[in-house]
Design a protein around this motif. Sequence first.
Motif, PDB file in Angstrom:
ATOM      1  N   ALA A  22       0.813  -1.220   0.000  1.00  0.00           N
ATOM      2  CA  ALA A  22       0.000   0.000   0.000  1.00  0.00           C
ATOM      3  C   ALA A  22       0.842   1.263   0.000  1.00  0.00           C
ATOM      4  CB  ALA A  22      -0.931   0.000   1.216  1.00  0.00           C
ATOM      5  N   TYR A  23       2.123   1.174   0.384  1.00  0.00           N
ATOM      6  CA  TYR A  23       3.056   2.315   0.396  1.00  0.00           C
ATOM      7  C   TYR A  23       2.510   3.488   1.224  1.00  0.00           C
ATOM      8  CZ  TYR A  23       6.794   5.397  -1.241  1.00  0.00           C
ATOM      9  OH  TYR A  23       7.883   6.243  -1.304  1.00  0.00           O
ATOM     10  N   GLU A  24       1.963   3.152   2.376  1.00  0.00           N
ATOM     11  CA  GLU A  24       1.491   4.167   3.317  1.00  0.00           C
ATOM     12  C   GLU A  24       1.932   3.766   4.722  1.00  0.00           C
ATOM     13  OE1 GLU A  24      -2.698   4.647   3.076  1.00  0.00           O
ATOM     14  OE2 GLU A  24      -2.657   5.630   1.112  1.00  0.00           O
ATOM     15  N   PRO A  25       2.253   4.760   5.561  1.00  0.00           N
ATOM     16  CA  PRO A  25       2.647   4.446   6.941  1.00  0.00           C
ATOM     17  C   PRO A  25       1.481   3.851   7.726  1.00  0.00           C
ATOM     18  CG  PRO A  25       3.258   6.691   6.323  1.00  0.00           C
ATOM     19  CD  PRO A  25       2.329   6.201   5.266  1.00  0.00           C
ATOM     20  N   VAL A  26       1.819   2.946   8.631  1.00  0.00           N
ATOM     21  CA  VAL A  26       0.814   2.295   9.468  1.00  0.00           C
ATOM     22  C   VAL A  26       1.389   2.108  10.866  1.00  0.00           C
ATOM     23  CG1 VAL A  26      -0.524   0.174   9.861  1.00  0.00           C
ATOM     24  CG2 VAL A  26      -0.269   1.072   7.542  1.00  0.00           C
ATOM     25  N   VAL A  27       0.577   2.429  11.893  1.00  0.00           N
ATOM     26  CA  VAL A  27       0.932   2.118  13.268  1.00  0.00           C
ATOM     27  C   VAL A  27       0.415   0.726  13.594  1.00  0.00           C
ATOM     28  CG1 VAL A  27       0.584   2.730  15.690  1.00  0.00           C
ATOM     29  CG2 VAL A  27       0.924   4.522  13.993  1.00  0.00           C
ATOM     30  N   MET A  28       1.273  -0.088  14.195  1.00  0.00           N
ATOM     31  CA  MET A  28       0.901  -1.461  14.559  1.00  0.00           C
ATOM     32  C   MET A  28       0.905  -1.543  16.082  1.00  0.00           C
ATOM     33  SD  MET A  28       3.119  -3.334  11.533  1.00  0.00           S
ATOM     34  CE  MET A  28       4.574  -2.308  11.852  1.00  0.00           C
ATOM     35  N   ARG A  29      -0.271  -1.374  16.659  1.00  0.00           N
ATOM     36  CA  ARG A  29      -0.405  -1.302  18.109  1.00  0.00           C
ATOM     37  C   ARG A  29      -0.044  -2.633  18.760  1.00  0.00           C
ATOM     38  NH1 ARG A  29      -0.235   4.005  19.222  1.00  0.00           N
ATOM     39  NH2 ARG A  29      -1.859   5.190  18.129  1.00  0.00           N
ATOM     40  N   GLY A  30       0.786  -2.547  19.796  1.00  0.00           N
ATOM     41  CA  GLY A  30       1.113  -3.713  20.601  1.00  0.00           C
ATOM     42  C   GLY A  30       1.950  -4.763  19.916  1.00  0.00           C
TER      43      GLY A  30
END
Length: 338
Positions: A22-30
């Motif tokens: 997807a070439y987009e930043p993502v936060v991966m919680r935990g």
Amino acid sequence: MRPMKAVDGITRERFECNVVPAYEPVVMRGLVGHWPLVAQGRAGLEACLQYLTGFDKGAVVDAVLAKPGPTRAFSYKPDLDGFNFMHDKRPYAALFEQLWRYSHFPEPPSLAAQSALVPEALPGLERANACPLLDADAAPRLWIGNRATVPAHFDDSHNIACVAAGRRRFTLLPPACAPLLYLGPPDYAPTPAPMSVVPDLHTADPVRFPLIAEALAQAIVAELEPGDAIYIPPLWFHQVESLAPHLNILMNYWWRPEAAPGRADDLHLASLRLAMLALRHLPDGEREGWRALFGHYVFGARGEGLMHIPEAQRHLFGEIDAAQDALMRRDIAGRLKP
């Protein structure tokens, strides 16, 4: 600005099939909430530093020290004739002792040891705190310090950054924002990565840096707690603020897949600098001509645009193996000799 996309319970399959393409930043919680390092970070500064000391073999690491100030940024001097911090090499034991002393100051200097390769600096820490989304051969790097800001910059690698202690705020902007960020020279920056001369995007002087407001309108922001991680795609600009007053720890992983079997994917920044060096002196009309040719040869010619060339005769337009790659590198290196 808008909040960054966040996901819970990410798996390696979802990461590789959905997040990276997807070439987009993502936060991966935990993502790394199970790490022993995260547990020690939650226990406090002394417990965490003691845990890290158990892996210390006495190697020296790069450390930076800056005077306390409103932005606490490791950046350029105001007139850009140098950088606003001191740099030295020291063992972790000395750094840990200084962080402990600074934790008793109301406004201590900003201190950090940045980008230390974990298997060399604290061997075994990487095995005790492994990233579940990557193979073990993706060696992590450790960033440890008190409150500070790293101004907006980009890397040419994929990046998973895991918060192990403290809190970090990430402000990310797409590569298209480059003209709005007042970037410094790519060969003269406070870190190996090209960087903005603006110490802090959020407090930028609107008179001196009027385009920052337009850039921030395209920004996405996330604040990460211990155990959270963020995926930053290659070339996305990111400003990183370490928010906890006394101790912030980040472990990150940079990687690039091979361009093809046996072919390293390592020429991006070199090609950027070479193009700047090769085309800088040309008149505007000729530079526009080269812009058009780069658009075709580098970014455009593929798929149906190559149907006029038999697949076996496409050479640099087509697939190349490691041997062809090495031959072309030698040819280019020979052309660069004076």
